[in-house]
Design a protein around this motif. Sequence first.
Motif, PDB file in Angstrom:
ATOM      1  N   ARG A 209     -14.760   6.733 -17.062  1.00  0.00           N
ATOM      2  CA  ARG A 209     -14.398   5.378 -17.475  1.00  0.00           C
ATOM      3  C   ARG A 209     -13.060   4.904 -16.907  1.00  0.00           C
ATOM      4  N   LEU A 210     -12.106   5.817 -16.760  1.00  0.00           N
ATOM      5  CA  LEU A 210     -10.769   5.409 -16.329  1.00  0.00           C
ATOM      6  C   LEU A 210     -10.536   5.626 -14.841  1.00  0.00           C
ATOM      7  N   ALA A 211     -11.151   6.667 -14.286  1.00  0.00           N
ATOM      8  CA  ALA A 211     -10.980   6.943 -12.853  1.00  0.00           C
ATOM      9  C   ALA A 211     -12.211   6.531 -12.045  1.00  0.00           C
ATOM     10  N   ARG A 212     -13.255   6.049 -12.768  1.00  0.00           N
ATOM     11  CA  ARG A 212     -14.476   5.546 -12.128  1.00  0.00           C
ATOM     12  C   ARG A 212     -15.110   6.577 -11.195  1.00  0.00           C
ATOM     13  N   LEU A 213     -15.144   7.828 -11.669  1.00  0.00           N
ATOM     14  CA  LEU A 213     -15.735   8.918 -10.900  1.00  0.00           C
ATOM     15  C   LEU A 213     -17.149   9.206 -11.399  1.00  0.00           C
ATOM     16  N   SER A 214     -17.959   9.768 -10.541  1.00  0.00           N
ATOM     17  CA  SER A 214     -19.331  10.135 -10.890  1.00  0.00           C
ATOM     18  C   SER A 214     -19.317  11.441 -11.684  1.00  0.00           C
ATOM     19  N   THR A 215     -20.033  11.474 -12.810  1.00  0.00           N
ATOM     20  CA  THR A 215     -20.103  12.675 -13.640  1.00  0.00           C
ATOM     21  C   THR A 215     -21.554  12.996 -13.967  1.00  0.00           C
ATOM     22  N   ARG A 216     -21.790  14.279 -14.207  1.00  0.00           N
ATOM     23  CA  ARG A 216     -23.121  14.725 -14.629  1.00  0.00           C
ATOM     24  C   ARG A 216     -22.959  15.944 -15.514  1.00  0.00           C
ATOM     25  N   GLY A 217     -23.230  15.775 -16.814  1.00  0.00           N
ATOM     26  CA  GLY A 217     -23.024  16.872 -17.746  1.00  0.00           C
ATOM     27  C   GLY A 217     -21.573  17.295 -17.782  1.00  0.00           C
ATOM     28  N   GLU A 218     -21.314  18.571 -17.479  1.00  0.00           N
ATOM     29  CA  GLU A 218     -19.955  19.110 -17.480  1.00  0.00           C
ATOM     30  C   GLU A 218     -19.241  18.923 -16.147  1.00  0.00           C
ATOM     31  N   HIS A 219     -19.874  18.270 -15.192  1.00  0.00           N
ATOM     32  CA  HIS A 219     -19.352  18.226 -13.828  1.00  0.00           C
ATOM     33  C   HIS A 219     -18.822  16.838 -13.452  1.00  0.00           C
ATOM     34  N   VAL A 220     -17.727  16.844 -12.697  1.00  0.00           N
ATOM     35  CA  VAL A 220     -17.108  15.622 -12.190  1.00  0.00           C
ATOM     36  C   VAL A 220     -17.021  15.737 -10.672  1.00  0.00           C
ATOM     37  N   GLN A 221     -17.470  14.692  -9.980  1.00  0.00           N
ATOM     38  CA  GLN A 221     -17.353  14.687  -8.523  1.00  0.00           C
ATOM     39  C   GLN A 221     -16.071  13.966  -8.142  1.00  0.00           C
ATOM     40  N   THR A 222     -15.235  14.640  -7.362  1.00  0.00           N
ATOM     41  CA  THR A 222     -13.942  14.083  -6.983  1.00  0.00           C
ATOM     42  C   THR A 222     -14.083  13.157  -5.776  1.00  0.00           C
ATOM     43  N   VAL A 223     -13.011  12.423  -5.468  1.00  0.00           N
ATOM     44  CA  VAL A 223     -13.052  11.476  -4.350  1.00  0.00           C
ATOM     45  C   VAL A 223     -13.193  12.190  -3.009  1.00  0.00           C
ATOM     46  N   ASP A 224     -12.803  13.479  -2.948  1.00  0.00           N
ATOM     47  CA  ASP A 224     -12.933  14.215  -1.687  1.00  0.00           C
ATOM     48  C   ASP A 224     -14.231  15.024  -1.612  1.00  0.00           C
ATOM     49  N   GLY A 225     -15.176  14.733  -2.522  1.00  0.00           N
ATOM     50  CA  GLY A 225     -16.492  15.343  -2.440  1.00  0.00           C
ATOM     51  C   GLY A 225     -16.643  16.683  -3.127  1.00  0.00           C
ATOM     52  N   ARG A 226     -15.574  17.186  -3.772  1.00  0.00           N
ATOM     53  CA  ARG A 226     -15.682  18.432  -4.528  1.00  0.00           C
ATOM     54  C   ARG A 226     -16.306  18.166  -5.887  1.00  0.00           C
ATOM     55  N   VAL A 227     -16.723  19.239  -6.558  1.00  0.00           N
ATOM     56  CA  VAL A 227     -17.234  19.135  -7.924  1.00  0.00           C
ATOM     57  C   VAL A 227     -16.396  20.051  -8.810  1.00  0.00           C
ATOM     58  N   VAL A 228     -15.915  19.513  -9.928  1.00  0.00           N
ATOM     59  CA  VAL A 228     -15.093  20.261 -10.879  1.00  0.00           C
ATOM     60  C   VAL A 228     -15.855  20.357 -12.191  1.00  0.00           C
ATOM     61  N   ARG A 229     -15.901  21.555 -12.749  1.00  0.00           N
ATOM     62  CA  ARG A 229     -16.576  21.755 -14.037  1.00  0.00           C
ATOM     63  C   ARG A 229     -15.549  21.774 -15.168  1.00  0.00           C
ATOM     64  N   ALA A 230     -15.866  21.090 -16.277  1.00  0.00           N
ATOM     65  CA  ALA A 230     -15.030  21.071 -17.479  1.00  0.00           C
ATOM     66  C   ALA A 230     -15.868  21.572 -18.642  1.00  0.00           C
ATOM     67  N   SER A 231     -15.437  22.665 -19.282  1.00  0.00           N
ATOM     68  CA  SER A 231     -16.271  23.280 -20.308  1.00  0.00           C
ATOM     69  C   SER A 231     -15.413  23.918 -21.390  1.00  0.00           C
ATOM     70  N   ALA A 232     -16.027  24.168 -22.545  1.00  0.00           N
ATOM     71  CA  ALA A 232     -15.331  24.798 -23.664  1.00  0.00           C
ATOM     72  C   ALA A 232     -15.304  26.312 -23.491  1.00  0.00           C
ATOM     73  N   VAL A 233     -14.088  26.886 -23.602  1.00  0.00           N
ATOM     74  CA  VAL A 233     -13.901  28.341 -23.612  1.00  0.00           C
ATOM     75  C   VAL A 233     -12.857  28.627 -24.694  1.00  0.00           C
ATOM     76  N   PRO A 234     -13.252  28.650 -25.963  1.00  0.00           N
ATOM     77  CA  PRO A 234     -12.276  28.749 -27.055  1.00  0.00           C
ATOM     78  C   PRO A 234     -11.488  30.057 -27.031  1.00  0.00           C
ATOM     79  N   ILE A 235     -10.174  29.930 -27.206  1.00  0.00           N
ATOM     80  CA  ILE A 235      -9.281  31.083 -27.163  1.00  0.00           C
ATOM     81  C   ILE A 235      -9.392  31.890 -28.455  1.00  0.00           C
ATOM     82  N   SER A 236      -8.983  33.155 -28.395  1.00  0.00           N
ATOM     83  CA  SER A 236      -9.028  33.989 -29.590  1.00  0.00           C
ATOM     84  C   SER A 236      -7.791  34.872 -29.661  1.00  0.00           C
ATOM     85  N   ILE A 237      -7.877  35.984 -30.368  1.00  0.00           N
ATOM     86  CA  ILE A 237      -6.724  36.831 -30.679  1.00  0.00           C
ATOM     87  C   ILE A 237      -7.041  38.287 -30.354  1.00  0.00           C
ATOM     88  N   ASP A 238      -6.004  39.127 -30.445  1.00  0.00           N
ATOM     89  CA  ASP A 238      -6.169  40.572 -30.297  1.00  0.00           C
ATOM     90  C   ASP A 238      -6.661  41.126 -31.638  1.00  0.00           C
TER      91      ASP A 238
END
Length: 474
Positions: A209-238
């Motif tokens: 919405r703000l950068a007007r980039l193409s997205t599909r599910g967890e993936h964002v296509q950048t202006v230089d043609g790369r694909v970046v994944r954004a996903s949940a990986v919740p942190i934990s403890i020892d």
Amino acid sequence: MENERYDLVIAANRLPVDKLTGPDGEVSWRRSPGGLVTAMDAVMRGRDGAWVGWAGDAGDAPAPFTDNGMELVPVPLSAAEVADFYEGFSNDTLWPIYHDVIVPATFHRSWWAAYKTVNQRFADAVCAVAAEGATVWIHDYQLQLVPAMVRAQRPDVRIGWFDHIPFPAVELFAQLPWREEIISGLLGADFLGFQRKADAENFVRACRRLARLSTRGEHVQTVDGRVVRASAVPISIDTAGLDELARTPEVQARAREIRESLGNPKKILLGVDRLDYTKGIRHRLKAYEELLRDNVIRPPDVVLVQVATPSRERVEAYRQLRTEIERTVGRINGEYAAIGSSAVEYLHHSYGRDEMAALFQAADVMLVTPLRDGMNLVAKEYVACRHDGDGALVLSEFTGAYHELKSAYVCNPHDIEGTKRVITKAITDPVRERRKRMKSLRKVVGAKDVQTWATNFLAALEHAPHRPEEAEDA
């Protein structure tokens, strides 16, 4: 370690050590407590790795050094940069926006300029020590421009970034005048990890919405043609380490001492928080005060121990918060404390790992009631320390931990009446019900420890797509 290169480079705002100066002026370093340091210890064990971060003092940085087998690369910050980059932009601009604008955010172009300058310095330090094809793991909101800055210099490295705090809804993120620059900075990474699925979705939505980039599910296509994944990986403890610590005779004895020092009340309620307006301490105290007013609980049978670790005391909002909380604690004790026993034991300093384990063992009810929190590891630490199978966790639904610890006593901290009911239930529930819940909580925390988190993140980074067709196959 001059000119040495490393296959794994960690970048975080702070180094994993605290500086100690002896009476003779001799400087030594002590390993910092906390889940991130524990996780990185496990990740770096047996690997060729370095950690880039600020040493904590303004001015010139120490020379790179080794601590417990970990190579540390200090980054310098001037006093002005500490004020503008850290206290200003990071904690008076980004922090409020990323925590639902509980207090208003402040926008200064000079702060943004300092943020860019310091991020570039971190990126330069990372690039100087990363080996060919290295894995670079960048942490948190202070370093959101570093991924793109590293990629511009070192397209050969694999770049991951992890967000330890919430990522805001697009309507809040849109308030930032530099929103597109931050999005571009983050999209320099190959993989972006978040605490919750909703946080990752918020980021992808901001890209669309703000950068007007193409997205599909967890993936964002950048202006230089790369694909970046954004996903949940919740942190934990020892988990195993804390469980082992809580079982030691020393911690067990200290837990008994704590109860005795409080007059052996029937129920001890415990809150452990950094002194921050996001933690809901004011709301918690209001609910507790009303339970006292309504005669539902009464000292000396019940006492609340509130540990409030000092935090960002040069930021005005934090100074005001401390004043308000201390005034409230004084009023509650003045109104409801009995001779020889307090209604609230308020402790405004930090404690070591052993003392915290003893406090967790001593507490019958743990109050974790933030208004907004990325995860809140205190909730998991309490559960890990309750090897006796007893204890009750009251947990805000606005924490990342809530999405994993569903057997807790869940509350909406904004709803004072509802919070009072949940606290009362946690205090009065039969032992069988408490143990049933704690057994379920310990099963979750035991299965998902900090080493599992780090392994999952690095695996996701290794397999992140480079091109759109790889995202389609994922």
